[in-house]
Scaffold this motif. Structure first.
Motif, mmCIF file in Angstrom:
data_model
loop_
_atom_site.group_PDB
_atom_site.id
_atom_site.type_symbol
_atom_site.label_atom_id
_atom_site.label_comp_id
_atom_site.label_asym_id
_atom_site.label_seq_id
_atom_site.Cartn_x
_atom_site.Cartn_y
_atom_site.Cartn_z
ATOM 1 N N ILE A 3 -12.423 -1.267 -1.329
ATOM 2 C CA ILE A 3 -13.860 -1.247 -1.585
ATOM 3 C C ILE A 3 -14.594 -1.154 -0.256
ATOM 4 O O ILE A 3 -14.279 -1.880 0.686
ATOM 5 C CB ILE A 3 -14.298 -2.530 -2.330
ATOM 6 N N LYS A 4 -15.581 -0.272 -0.188
ATOM 7 C CA LYS A 4 -16.430 -0.161 1.000
ATOM 8 C C LYS A 4 -17.679 -0.994 0.749
ATOM 9 O O LYS A 4 -18.303 -0.903 -0.307
ATOM 10 C CB LYS A 4 -16.816 1.289 1.268
ATOM 11 N N TRP A 24 -7.994 -5.523 -1.923
ATOM 12 C CA TRP A 24 -7.769 -6.648 -2.812
ATOM 13 C C TRP A 24 -6.886 -6.219 -3.969
ATOM 14 O O TRP A 24 -7.005 -5.101 -4.469
ATOM 15 C CB TRP A 24 -9.119 -7.112 -3.330
ATOM 16 N N ASP A 25 -6.045 -7.128 -4.403
ATOM 17 C CA ASP A 25 -5.223 -6.880 -5.586
ATOM 18 C C ASP A 25 -5.779 -7.708 -6.727
ATOM 19 O O ASP A 25 -5.843 -8.932 -6.619
ATOM 20 C CB ASP A 25 -3.761 -7.280 -5.336
ATOM 21 N N GLY A 26 -6.201 -7.058 -7.778
ATOM 22 C CA GLY A 26 -6.715 -7.771 -8.938
ATOM 23 C C GLY A 26 -8.207 -7.624 -9.093
ATOM 24 O O GLY A 26 -8.888 -7.057 -8.250
ATOM 25 N N PRO A 27 -8.737 -8.159 -10.188
ATOM 26 C CA PRO A 27 -10.170 -8.027 -10.466
ATOM 27 C C PRO A 27 -11.012 -8.894 -9.539
ATOM 28 O O PRO A 27 -10.589 -9.971 -9.123
ATOM 29 C CB PRO A 27 -10.292 -8.490 -11.919
ATOM 30 N N ASP A 64 -11.399 0.183 -7.839
ATOM 31 C CA ASP A 64 -10.885 0.828 -6.634
ATOM 32 C C ASP A 64 -11.783 1.984 -6.229
ATOM 33 O O ASP A 64 -12.198 2.789 -7.069
ATOM 34 C CB ASP A 64 -9.464 1.336 -6.899
ATOM 35 N N GLY A 65 -12.122 2.050 -4.957
ATOM 36 C CA GLY A 65 -12.941 3.135 -4.427
ATOM 37 C C GLY A 65 -14.436 2.915 -4.529
ATOM 38 O O GLY A 65 -15.214 3.756 -4.073
#
Length: 77
Positions: A3-4, A24-27, A64-65
């Motif tokens: 995430i930017k 990050w991994d996950g919500p 993501d992104g």
């Protein structure tokens, strides 16, 4: 997930930077992202959030992104 993060106006001074890249991994929500990146700073009053250039709430889920922007209220003149 990548995430930017962008900080605008007085928030740049408050956090001491203009951008962050967050992996990050996950919500995660936009509010949790703020707390993770700025653990020593209180949530600013009336802070606005945009996700991919659309206004969002602090509980909005990130993907993501995504590009997340934090900024103070905007006034016109």
């Amino acid at each position: 997930m990548s995430i930017k993060v962008l900080y605008f106006a007085s928030l740049q001074d408050r956090v001491g930077r203009q951008t962050d890249e967050f992996a990050w991994d996950g919500p995660i929500s936009a509010g949790a992202l703020w707390r993770r990146l700025n653990p020593d700073l209180a949530w600013p009053d009336n802070m606005l959030i945009a996700i991919n250039m659309d206004y969002a709430s602090s509980d909005a889920a990130l993907s993501d992104g995504d590009e997340v922007a934090f900024f103070p209220p905007v006034t016109g003149g």
